[in-house]
Design a protein around this motif. Structure first.
Motif, PDB file in Angstrom:
ATOM      1  N   PHE A 129       0.853  -1.187   0.000  1.00 41.46           N
ATOM      2  CA  PHE A 129       0.000   0.000   0.000  1.00 41.46           C
ATOM      3  C   PHE A 129       0.886   1.233   0.000  1.00 41.46           C
ATOM      4  N   ALA A 130       0.447   2.282  -0.702  1.00 40.42           N
ATOM      5  CA  ALA A 130       1.254   3.487  -0.866  1.00 40.42           C
ATOM      6  C   ALA A 130       0.903   4.518   0.192  1.00 40.42           C
ATOM      7  N   MET A 131       1.941   5.121   0.767  1.00 45.83           N
ATOM      8  CA  MET A 131       1.787   6.172   1.764  1.00 45.83           C
ATOM      9  C   MET A 131       2.756   7.299   1.426  1.00 45.83           C
ATOM     10  N   ALA A 132       2.343   8.527   1.714  1.00 45.85           N
ATOM     11  CA  ALA A 132       3.210   9.683   1.470  1.00 45.85           C
ATOM     12  C   ALA A 132       3.457  10.420   2.782  1.00 45.85           C
ATOM     13  N   PRO A 133       4.720  10.758   3.075  1.00 48.39           N
ATOM     14  CA  PRO A 133       5.011  11.515   4.306  1.00 48.39           C
ATOM     15  C   PRO A 133       4.312  12.877   4.302  1.00 48.39           C
ATOM     16  N   ARG A 134       3.948  13.339   5.491  1.00 54.45           N
ATOM     17  CA  ARG A 134       3.213  14.601   5.601  1.00 54.45           C
ATOM     18  C   ARG A 134       3.958  15.751   4.934  1.00 54.45           C
ATOM     19  N   ASP A 153       7.415   7.289  13.820  1.00 55.21           N
ATOM     20  CA  ASP A 153       8.435   7.846  12.930  1.00 55.21           C
ATOM     21  C   ASP A 153       7.891   8.949  12.030  1.00 55.21           C
ATOM     22  N   GLY A 154       6.669   9.390  12.278  1.00 57.91           N
ATOM     23  CA  GLY A 154       6.134  10.475  11.474  1.00 57.91           C
ATOM     24  C   GLY A 154       4.683  10.249  11.109  1.00 57.91           C
ATOM     25  N   ALA A 155       4.150  11.175  10.330  1.00 60.26           N
ATOM     26  CA  ALA A 155       2.751  11.120   9.898  1.00 60.26           C
ATOM     27  C   ALA A 155       2.713  10.880   8.388  1.00 60.26           C
ATOM     28  N   TYR A 156       1.710  10.115   7.969  1.00 59.82           N
ATOM     29  CA  TYR A 156       1.616   9.717   6.567  1.00 59.82           C
ATOM     30  C   TYR A 156       0.179   9.839   6.080  1.00 59.82           C
ATOM     31  N   ALA A 157       0.043  10.071   4.779  1.00 59.64           N
ATOM     32  CA  ALA A 157      -1.270  10.096   4.142  1.00 59.64           C
ATOM     33  C   ALA A 157      -1.384   8.917   3.200  1.00 59.64           C
ATOM     34  N   ARG A 204       0.475   5.715  19.064  1.00 59.77           N
ATOM     35  CA  ARG A 204       1.603   6.058  18.181  1.00 59.77           C
ATOM     36  C   ARG A 204       2.899   5.397  18.648  1.00 59.77           C
ATOM     37  N   ALA A 205       2.778   4.182  19.166  1.00 62.22           N
ATOM     38  CA  ALA A 205       3.941   3.493  19.728  1.00 62.22           C
ATOM     39  C   ALA A 205       4.743   2.761  18.677  1.00 62.22           C
ATOM     40  N   ASN A 206       4.207   2.606  17.491  1.00 62.06           N
ATOM     41  CA  ASN A 206       4.877   1.866  16.432  1.00 62.06           C
ATOM     42  C   ASN A 206       5.290   2.795  15.301  1.00 62.06           C
ATOM     43  N   SER A 207       6.373   2.435  14.639  1.00 61.11           N
ATOM     44  CA  SER A 207       6.694   3.080  13.376  1.00 61.11           C
ATOM     45  C   SER A 207       5.778   2.493  12.303  1.00 61.11           C
ATOM     46  N   LEU A 208       5.724   3.127  11.149  1.00 56.20           N
ATOM     47  CA  LEU A 208       4.905   2.606  10.061  1.00 56.20           C
ATOM     48  C   LEU A 208       5.338   1.192   9.698  1.00 56.20           C
ATOM     49  N   THR A 209       6.653   0.964   9.613  1.00 52.27           N
ATOM     50  CA  THR A 209       7.148  -0.363   9.264  1.00 52.27           C
ATOM     51  C   THR A 209       6.807  -1.391  10.330  1.00 52.27           C
ATOM     52  N   ALA A 210       6.994  -1.035  11.601  1.00 51.02           N
ATOM     53  CA  ALA A 210       6.702  -1.970  12.685  1.00 51.02           C
ATOM     54  C   ALA A 210       5.213  -2.293  12.736  1.00 51.02           C
ATOM     55  N   GLN A 224       3.577  -4.598   2.803  1.00 53.37           N
ATOM     56  CA  GLN A 224       4.694  -3.654   2.710  1.00 53.37           C
ATOM     57  C   GLN A 224       4.189  -2.249   2.406  1.00 53.37           C
ATOM     58  N   PRO A 225       4.587  -1.265   3.206  1.00 55.79           N
ATOM     59  CA  PRO A 225       4.269   0.120   2.852  1.00 55.79           C
ATOM     60  C   PRO A 225       5.255   0.617   1.794  1.00 55.79           C
ATOM     61  N   VAL A 226       4.758   1.360   0.832  1.00 54.97           N
ATOM     62  CA  VAL A 226       5.596   1.945  -0.210  1.00 54.97           C
ATOM     63  C   VAL A 226       5.542   3.453  -0.042  1.00 54.97           C
ATOM     64  N   LEU A 227       6.660   4.062   0.281  1.00 55.78           N
ATOM     65  CA  LEU A 227       6.691   5.510   0.520  1.00 55.78           C
ATOM     66  C   LEU A 227       6.776   6.270  -0.797  1.00 55.78           C
ATOM     67  N   MET A 228       5.855   7.187  -0.975  1.00 54.76           N
ATOM     68  CA  MET A 228       5.829   8.043  -2.150  1.00 54.76           C
ATOM     69  C   MET A 228       6.341   9.422  -1.762  1.00 54.76           C
ATOM     70  N   LEU A 229       7.524   9.760  -2.207  1.00 50.46           N
ATOM     71  CA  LEU A 229       8.092  11.058  -1.880  1.00 50.46           C
ATOM     72  C   LEU A 229       7.498  12.174  -2.737  1.00 50.46           C
ATOM     73  N   ASP A 230       6.765  11.789  -3.769  1.00 44.96           N
ATOM     74  CA  ASP A 230       5.990  12.749  -4.548  1.00 44.96           C
ATOM     75  C   ASP A 230       4.648  12.914  -3.833  1.00 44.96           C
ATOM     76  N   GLY A 231       4.495  14.007  -3.100  1.00 45.88           N
ATOM     77  CA  GLY A 231       3.304  14.204  -2.291  1.00 45.88           C
ATOM     78  C   GLY A 231       2.022  14.314  -3.079  1.00 45.88           C
ATOM     79  N   SER A 232       2.107  14.579  -4.384  1.00 51.53           N
ATOM     80  CA  SER A 232       0.890  14.669  -5.194  1.00 51.53           C
ATOM     81  C   SER A 232       0.164  13.339  -5.271  1.00 51.53           C
TER      82      SER A 232
END
Length: 268
Positions: A129-134, A153-157, A204-210, A224-232
């Motif tokens: 599944f695809a997630m993008a950092p805030r 480890d942060g917030a994701y959309a 919020r005790a876990n990282s996205l990967t954990a 598996q999370p797939v990080l999209m650095l393209d926020g669009s």
């Protein structure tokens, strides 16, 4: 690729109403129907062999017009939307035996690079599944209104883009049965995460990967999370603000590059 283009049977979509359309997927965006953007990207991608568009029958005629203007390679079919998200996905996947992608008709900014990343993730996972950092999302759309999922480890959309190695791996979508977004479907989340995992997620005790690894163990699949650095990639066209933002970003993509100006240095 499965493209979910249906509408909620008991809700009126404001954008569809604004443009006088029965379905949001048919509203105009940058000179084309909204769904045409994601279908065009998928149709010309060399790894996409067929398209299944899941929508109510009353939208079939409008979608026939869209499909008739797509490149001729591959197969496209229209599938009647079911009462909930899970059954719609399973109906669209019926008869298909290979890997598949799932996205939504309002994912107008989908890129070939995102498709590549999801396909690559299936080398080491059953589903992705695809997630993008805030920060990446806010960089392209500062007015992003959908809630972010908070992890240690942060917030994701969510990017509304999923991949499965085969239809059997679609067991992962059972978390959505009953409708609603992942973040708002408490019973579905509870089934998938288990009570302890749900509490840890809320704290919020876990990282996205954990958190993903915990869910993988819970459902017996490698997710598996797939990080999209393209926020669009997290921008869904679902209101007037995101509609305007998507038009701006599409215009920027299609604009010709600025010519490079070279300076001649004279040495004395």
């Amino acid at each position: 690729m499965i493209v979910l283009a249906g509408r909620h049977p008991r809700e009126t979509d404001a954008l569809a109403q604004r443009f006088g359309m029965s379905h949001k997927c048919l509203i105009p965006l940058a000179g084309r129907p909204l769904v045409a953007h994601v279908l065009q990207t998928a149709a010309i991608h060399p790894a996409i062999e067929s398209l299944a568009i899941c929508v109510e029958p009353e939208a079939f005629e409008g979608l026939f017009d869209v499909l008739s203007q797509l490149p001729g390679r591959g197969i496209a079919k229209l599938v009647e939307a079911r009462e909930n998200l899970v059954d719609s996905v399973l109906a669209a996947a019926h008869g298909w035996e290979g890997p598949l992608l799932v996205t939504t008709a309002d994912h107008a900014l989908l890129t070939p690079a995102s498709i590549d990343a999801m396909i690559a993730a299936l080398d080491t996972s059953d589903a992705a599944f695809a997630m993008a950092p805030r920060d990446a999302v806010l960089a392209v759309h500062p007015q992003h209104a959908h809630p972010f999922l908070e992890f240690s480890d942060g917030a994701y959309a969510s990017c509304n883009l999923y991949a499965a190695a085969d239809p059997e791996a679609l067991r992962a979508v059972e978390v959505f049965r009953g409708g609603g977004r992942f973040a708002g479907n408490a019973l579905g989340v509870l089934r998938a995460f288990g009570f302890i995992n749900l509490v840890m997620l809320r704290l919020r005790a876990n990282s996205l990967t954990a958190a993903t690894e915990r869910v993988s163990r819970r459902i017996g699949q490698r997710l598996q999370p797939v990080l999209m650095l393209d926020g669009s990639q997290a921008l869904d066209v679902d209101d007037s603000h995101t509609h305007a933002a998507a038009e701006t970003l599409l215009a920027e993509r299609s604009a010709p590059p600025h010519p490079t100006v070279y300076r001649t240095q004279h040495r004395s």
